[in-house]
Design a protein around this motif. Structure first.
Motif, mmCIF file in Angstrom:
data_model
loop_
_atom_site.group_PDB
_atom_site.id
_atom_site.type_symbol
_atom_site.label_atom_id
_atom_site.label_comp_id
_atom_site.label_asym_id
_atom_site.label_seq_id
_atom_site.Cartn_x
_atom_site.Cartn_y
_atom_site.Cartn_z
ATOM 1 N N ALA A 2 2.278 48.125 19.027
ATOM 2 C CA ALA A 2 1.481 47.266 19.915
ATOM 3 C C ALA A 2 2.377 46.498 20.872
ATOM 4 O O ALA A 2 2.047 46.328 22.049
ATOM 5 N N GLU A 3 3.536 46.017 20.374
ATOM 6 C CA GLU A 3 4.483 45.317 21.232
ATOM 7 C C GLU A 3 4.938 46.217 22.375
ATOM 8 O O GLU A 3 4.958 45.819 23.541
ATOM 9 N N ALA A 4 5.307 47.445 22.024
ATOM 10 C CA ALA A 4 5.782 48.389 23.044
ATOM 11 C C ALA A 4 4.686 48.706 24.053
ATOM 12 O O ALA A 4 4.936 48.823 25.252
ATOM 13 N N ALA A 5 3.454 48.841 23.567
ATOM 14 C CA ALA A 5 2.338 49.174 24.461
ATOM 15 C C ALA A 5 2.050 48.026 25.416
ATOM 16 O O ALA A 5 1.855 48.233 26.625
ATOM 17 N N VAL A 6 2.020 46.785 24.905
ATOM 18 C CA VAL A 6 1.734 45.625 25.746
ATOM 19 C C VAL A 6 2.760 45.486 26.855
ATOM 20 O O VAL A 6 2.435 45.103 27.989
ATOM 21 N N LEU A 7 4.010 45.814 26.559
ATOM 22 C CA LEU A 7 5.072 45.693 27.551
ATOM 23 C C LEU A 7 5.160 46.910 28.471
ATOM 24 O O LEU A 7 5.968 46.913 29.402
ATOM 25 N N GLY A 8 4.358 47.942 28.215
ATOM 26 C CA GLY A 8 4.353 49.101 29.091
ATOM 27 C C GLY A 8 5.328 50.193 28.710
ATOM 28 O O GLY A 8 5.629 51.075 29.524
ATOM 29 N N ALA A 9 5.838 50.144 27.472
ATOM 30 C CA ALA A 9 6.812 51.144 27.058
ATOM 31 C C ALA A 9 6.164 52.434 26.566
ATOM 32 O O ALA A 9 6.821 53.471 26.485
ATOM 33 N N ILE A 10 4.883 52.396 26.210
ATOM 34 C CA ILE A 10 4.187 53.564 25.675
ATOM 35 C C ILE A 10 3.377 54.222 26.793
ATOM 36 O O ILE A 10 2.655 53.522 27.526
ATOM 37 N N PRO A 11 3.450 55.529 26.955
ATOM 38 C CA PRO A 11 2.612 56.204 27.950
ATOM 39 C C PRO A 11 1.140 55.885 27.725
ATOM 40 O O PRO A 11 0.668 55.813 26.586
ATOM 41 N N VAL A 12 0.411 55.684 28.814
ATOM 42 C CA VAL A 12 -0.979 55.240 28.731
ATOM 43 C C VAL A 12 -1.832 56.181 27.896
ATOM 44 O O VAL A 12 -2.607 55.744 27.033
ATOM 45 N N ASP A 13 -1.705 57.478 28.134
ATOM 46 C CA ASP A 13 -2.530 58.437 27.399
ATOM 47 C C ASP A 13 -2.256 58.367 25.900
ATOM 48 O O ASP A 13 -3.192 58.402 25.088
ATOM 49 N N LEU A 14 -0.987 58.295 25.536
ATOM 50 C CA LEU A 14 -0.632 58.227 24.120
ATOM 51 C C LEU A 14 -1.162 56.938 23.495
ATOM 52 O O LEU A 14 -1.695 56.940 22.375
ATOM 53 N N ALA A 15 -1.028 55.820 24.218
ATOM 54 C CA ALA A 15 -1.536 54.555 23.693
ATOM 55 C C ALA A 15 -3.044 54.602 23.508
ATOM 56 O O ALA A 15 -3.571 54.135 22.494
ATOM 57 N N ASP A 16 -3.757 55.180 24.480
ATOM 58 C CA ASP A 16 -5.216 55.278 24.373
ATOM 59 C C ASP A 16 -5.627 56.066 23.130
ATOM 60 O O ASP A 16 -6.490 55.640 22.362
ATOM 61 N N VAL A 17 -4.997 57.212 22.915
ATOM 62 C CA VAL A 17 -5.338 58.062 21.780
ATOM 63 C C VAL A 17 -5.023 57.361 20.465
ATOM 64 O O VAL A 17 -5.824 57.355 19.514
ATOM 65 N N THR A 18 -3.839 56.739 20.392
ATOM 66 C CA THR A 18 -3.424 56.087 19.144
ATOM 67 C C THR A 18 -4.308 54.891 18.817
ATOM 68 O O THR A 18 -4.706 54.687 17.667
ATOM 69 N N PHE A 19 -4.637 54.094 19.820
ATOM 70 C CA PHE A 19 -5.476 52.929 19.566
ATOM 71 C C PHE A 19 -6.912 53.328 19.216
ATOM 72 O O PHE A 19 -7.587 52.624 18.466
ATOM 73 N N ALA A 32 -6.749 44.865 15.062
ATOM 74 C CA ALA A 32 -6.358 43.632 15.762
ATOM 75 C C ALA A 32 -5.282 43.897 16.799
ATOM 76 O O ALA A 32 -5.276 43.270 17.865
ATOM 77 N N PHE A 33 -4.373 44.820 16.503
ATOM 78 C CA PHE A 33 -3.280 45.082 17.419
ATOM 79 C C PHE A 33 -3.726 45.892 18.632
ATOM 80 O O PHE A 33 -2.953 46.082 19.565
ATOM 81 N N ALA A 34 -4.970 46.391 18.613
ATOM 82 C CA ALA A 34 -5.482 47.181 19.736
ATOM 83 C C ALA A 34 -6.278 46.347 20.723
ATOM 84 O O ALA A 34 -6.479 46.762 21.866
ATOM 85 N N TYR A 35 -6.743 45.175 20.313
ATOM 86 C CA TYR A 35 -7.660 44.406 21.151
ATOM 87 C C TYR A 35 -7.059 44.077 22.516
ATOM 88 O O TYR A 35 -7.715 44.208 23.542
ATOM 89 N N GLN A 36 -5.817 43.610 22.528
ATOM 90 C CA GLN A 36 -5.216 43.213 23.802
ATOM 91 C C GLN A 36 -5.078 44.410 24.745
ATOM 92 O O GLN A 36 -5.292 44.293 25.952
ATOM 93 N N TRP A 37 -4.761 45.552 24.164
ATOM 94 C CA TRP A 37 -4.635 46.765 24.979
ATOM 95 C C TRP A 37 -5.982 47.129 25.602
ATOM 96 O O TRP A 37 -6.072 47.406 26.796
ATOM 97 N N TRP A 38 -7.032 47.111 24.812
ATOM 98 C CA TRP A 38 -8.358 47.467 25.337
ATOM 99 C C TRP A 38 -8.807 46.468 26.398
ATOM 100 O O TRP A 38 -9.438 46.851 27.388
ATOM 101 N N ALA A 39 -8.484 45.187 26.202
ATOM 102 C CA ALA A 39 -8.859 44.196 27.212
ATOM 103 C C ALA A 39 -8.121 44.455 28.525
ATOM 104 O O ALA A 39 -8.709 44.349 29.609
#
Length: 835
Positions: free
Chosen positions: A633-650, A662-669
């Protein structure tokens, strides 16, 4: 008695003299003009050997770095104390308060900033006296001055004043570093180690200190000095002069001393004196006998007599012998042997004796508590056996001395909090209440026992491990440990957390704790790691390049200890990343390095914390790409994870347990994914209705998802209100919610609401700095600057700029903001960033 040669002396111009010390014509001790080797080799001439040893200390204080007593000086002083049957008194007892403050300020300064001449000391003292308005204080007896040449320099007066100041300042320094109190407490009692000549009774020399101190503590207004403090500060034999010295050095107005010896084949005899330190005379003496195998019963008899005597002048009340919580004398003996090893940080030996005591008496609460302590230091705070011992001790916390009962309760609450795992991920509905009770308990202990180093050490441990969950700061942690060190500077573990935490303030702050820790000759399992830290700090070859060579042959425990010390240091060489790389490149057998994926996750987090987003993402193993892991989640929030991969994982998190989402909420927002957030609200509310045990956490998750849903739809005001309505205790691991709330409040300039959140630490700091820890501190800097907390703002901007100085381009705007903040506040811009 103050020995001659401090003040004006004859400048003999010996080789190696320090010009900074002589430019005013002042001679500060004969040894200041000698090399340390010369001083060490001097024989006693006219009683002046003490001058040489003190001169070396003073020389190093003026010319060196903390702790101002290098190996040479320590060796000299050790020799002199060994030769003298009484402690060497070098200064008078009363020192002006402005000198105390001046000494402490000198300690805090870099060597180049300290007063280097007698005139500078005089000027600093005059300034301190003008600010404080204190009257001038002169020595109570004249100071002998060595004869000088026929022609005195014009700066004679400045030199003389400076010499006197330096002498008294040195005394102030010695007293303050030793934690010597200025007043005696008439209700504080120190039990001195007993004189014991026979080997078979030797256990009771310190054992009687433990027994009597526990029996007497808490009787009416009576408090006793911690046995650990007594043992470390005791010098001499059981006599009135030694008892008086012990009382004065601990602030105790009362002292008990005596001797234990055989009085026949099966009998022992104890002679005990109750001593009034303030009046310098004995109040009462007793001579008692009992069976050789019932020293515990003899101790009870002494306790009764001491309390009866003290009851003549103070409201002691009825005598109640609280004991140790065990009726087994063999278990008690094993416990007392363990205590003697614990005082010396000999964890393995101490644990062996405590476990023997537990085998003899499985309900012995003090032995259970100490076994937990020893295991915690040899393993980790989250060790299951260590926590089991502490929790079991809590179950038998009955009829114990007040101090022991309070500290035992603190340990059992600490273990209960540890059971929730790192970040409190497994916290149940009662975790928050236990957290609050824990801090109330440890703060009560320091309030009731302000001179007990163990109580202050416990408070430091509390803030270190769980302070971020209770909005506590690193400054509060260091203040607690500083007090513990002041009271007992020989207890090695009190330095460990401060070494790591102080790294945020730079290498100089780390050395302040590292050097005295190594100087006490620690025997604990961490010593190897901190010796590595010292080598790395002293390395001039460039940390990353030298690390593989420096760590060769060291244990995994030593390397992880070093990593923990450097993970907050804003150094340009990023030593923490290099150490994490070594840890991730090898297999280790030590806990926690042997856990699957631990070192890989550590290496990823270390890189992300320094702003290396792409490198951090690349080092995360595929089996860790799961939204339930904070590092993802830390890596995703900072933009280190590719968007498609983050979407699928979350998205997969929606089929996982409620807390995992809980760690997905900020990404979805951030992606305005209202569908996933609405589904999360529905699932959380359903869980709250169906699962009574998980209901508080589920209700929290429903509220959190609703807040992010409001944020995703653009209703910021509603989002803030929903976040404010959440109770952090219901979900300790939901730190992203607190970060989001703080950011929203700061953006709306609601600084007074944001400050209580941000002045505490990010909870990821209880393990290792998370990437969002840097964002947290940047928000703190913004608010601190706006509300006038200038020093806090300067430090926070500096740390952010230092941690992310080599960050990826996406994070450079944050670095620019930090440097601009430094420029506004200091006018020096990037120069204020620690190197």
């Amino acid at each position: 008695t103050l020995v001659a040669d401090f003040g004006i002396g004859r400048a003999v111009g010996a080789p190696g003299q320090d010009e900074r010390l002589t430019e005013t014509g002042t001679v500060v001790g004969t040894a200041a003009y000698m090399s340390p080797e010369q001083a060490a080799g001097e024989r006693e001439v006219d009683g002046r050997s003490d001058v040489y040893s003190l001169g070396v200390v003073l020389y190093e204080m003026l010319a060196g770095e903390p702790p101002f007593t290098g190996p040479t000086a320590q060796a000299i002083i050790a020799r002199r104390f060994a030769e003298s049957p009484r402690p060497i008194r070098t200064v008078r007892d009363t020192v002006p308060p402005e000198l105390e403050r001046l000494a402490m300020r000198a300690l805090a300064r870099a060597p180049a900033d300290r007063p280097a001449t007698a005139a500078a000391f005089a000027e600093a003292l005059d300034a301190a006296r003008r600010r404080g308005g204190a009257a001038e204080t002169v020595p109570s007896r004249p100071i002998a001055v060595a004869p000088g040449p026929a022609r005195m320099p014009k700066k004679w007066l400045a030199g003389l004043i400076g010499g006197v100041i330096v002498t008294v300042l040195l005394g102030s320094l010695i007293r303050s570093r030793a934690g010597v109190p200025s007043e005696l407490n008439a209700s504080l009692l120190a039990v001195a180690p007993f004189d014991v000549l026979e080997p078979k009774l030797q256990l009771w020399s310190e054992g009687l200190v433990d027994l009597l101190s526990r029996n007497l503590d808490g009787a009416g207004p009576l408090r006793t000095v911690s046995p650990t403090v007594v043992v470390r500060r005791w010098h001499g034999r059981a006599d009135p002069e030694s008892a008086g010295d012990l009382g004065r050095v601990t602030g105790a107005g009362l002292a008990v001393y005596g001797s234990l010896l055989s009085a026949g084949r099966d009998t022992v005899r104890i002679r005990v004196t109750l001593f009034d330190v303030a009046r310098g005379k004995a109040m009462e003496e007793w001579d008692l006998r009992d069976a050789a195998d019932r020293v515990d019963r003899l101790t009870d008899s002494v306790t009764v007599r001491v309390l009866q005597e003290l009851g003549r002048t103070r409201p002691i009340g009825s005598v109640r012998l609280v004991g140790f919580g065990s009726t087994s004398l063999p278990a008690l003996r094993a416990f007392l042997q363990g205590e003697q090893h614990l005082r010396r940080s000999e964890w393995d030996s101490a644990l062996g004796y405590y476990e023997r005591a537990i085998r003899l008496d499985s309900t012995f609460p003090l032995a259970l508590r100490r076994a937990s302590t020893a295991l915690g230091w040899t393993r980790t705070g989250y060790d299951s056996l260590s926590n089991a011992y502490a929790l079991r001790a809590g179950a038998f916390n009955h009829r114990l001395p007040a101090r022991d009962s309070l500290l035992l309760l603190s340990d059992s609450l600490l273990a209960a909090l540890f059971e929730a795992g790192p970040l409190g991920i497994r916290a149940d509905s009662g975790w928050g209440a236990r957290l609050q009770r824990f801090f109330v308990t440890v703060e009560d202990a320091t309030a009731r026992y302000p001179d007990d180093p163990e109580a202050w050490n416990m408070l430091g441990e509390a803030v270190n491990h769980f302070g971020p969950f209770a909005s506590r700061s690193y400054q509060e942690e260091l203040q607690a440990f500083d007090r513990a060190i002041e009271l007992d500077s020989a207890y090695a573990p009190s330095y460990l957390h401060p070494i790591d935490v102080s790294a945020e303030w730079g290498q100089g702050a780390m050395r302040k704790y590292l050097r005295p820790y190594l100087a006490v000759g620690p025997k604990d399992v961490n010593a190897e790691g901190y010796r590595l830290v010292a080598r790395l700090l002293d390395s001039t070859s460039g940390a990353p390049a030298s690390i593989p060579t420096l760590v060769k042959g060291l244990s995994g425990h030593a390397v992880i200890v070093a990593y923990n010390s450097f993970d907050r240091l804003p150094d340009s060489t990023e030593t923490a990343v290099a150490l994490a790389k070594v840890l991730a490149s090898r297999s280790w057998s030590v806990v926690p390095l042997n856990r699957p994926g631990f070192t890989a996750r550590l290496f990823a987090t270390a890189q992300l914390a320094r702003g290396h987003l792409r490198a951090g993402y690349a080092s995360i193993p595929e089996n860790m790409l799961n939204a339930s892991l904070p590092v993802f989640a830390e890596a995703a929030v900072l933009g280190a994870i590719p968007v498609d991969l983050a979407d699928v994982t979350f998205k997969k998190a929606l089929s996982d347990t409620v807390p995992a989402t809980a760690f997905a909420y900020q990404w979805w927002a951030s992606r305005r994914d209202t569908a996933s957030l609405r589904l999360s609200v529905t699932r959380a509310e359903s869980t709250a209705r169906s699962e009574r045990v998980n209901r508080p956490r589920a209700l929290y998750m429903a509220g959190s998802a609703s807040a992010y849903l409001a944020l995703a739809t653009g209703d910021t005001s509603d989002a803030i209100q929903r976040f404010l309505a959440l109770s952090p205790n219901a979900c300790p691991s939901c730190y992203l919610d607190r970060l989001t709330l703080a950011r929203l409040l700061v953006d709306r300039r609601r600084d007074q609401e944001a400050w209580p959140i941000l002045r505490g630490e990010h909870i990821g700091s209880t393990l290792t700095p998370f990437p969002t820890s840097i964002l947290w501190v940047l928000l703190r800097a913004r608010v601190a600057e706006r509300i006038g907390e200038r020093e806090q703002a300067l430090h926070s901007y500096s740390w952010v700029a230092g941690m992310w100085r080599n960050a990826d381009p996406e994070l450079q705007p944050y670095v620019t903001e930090a440097r601009e903040g430094l420029a506004r506040l200091s006018g020096e811009g990037g120069k204020a960033v620690r190197r």
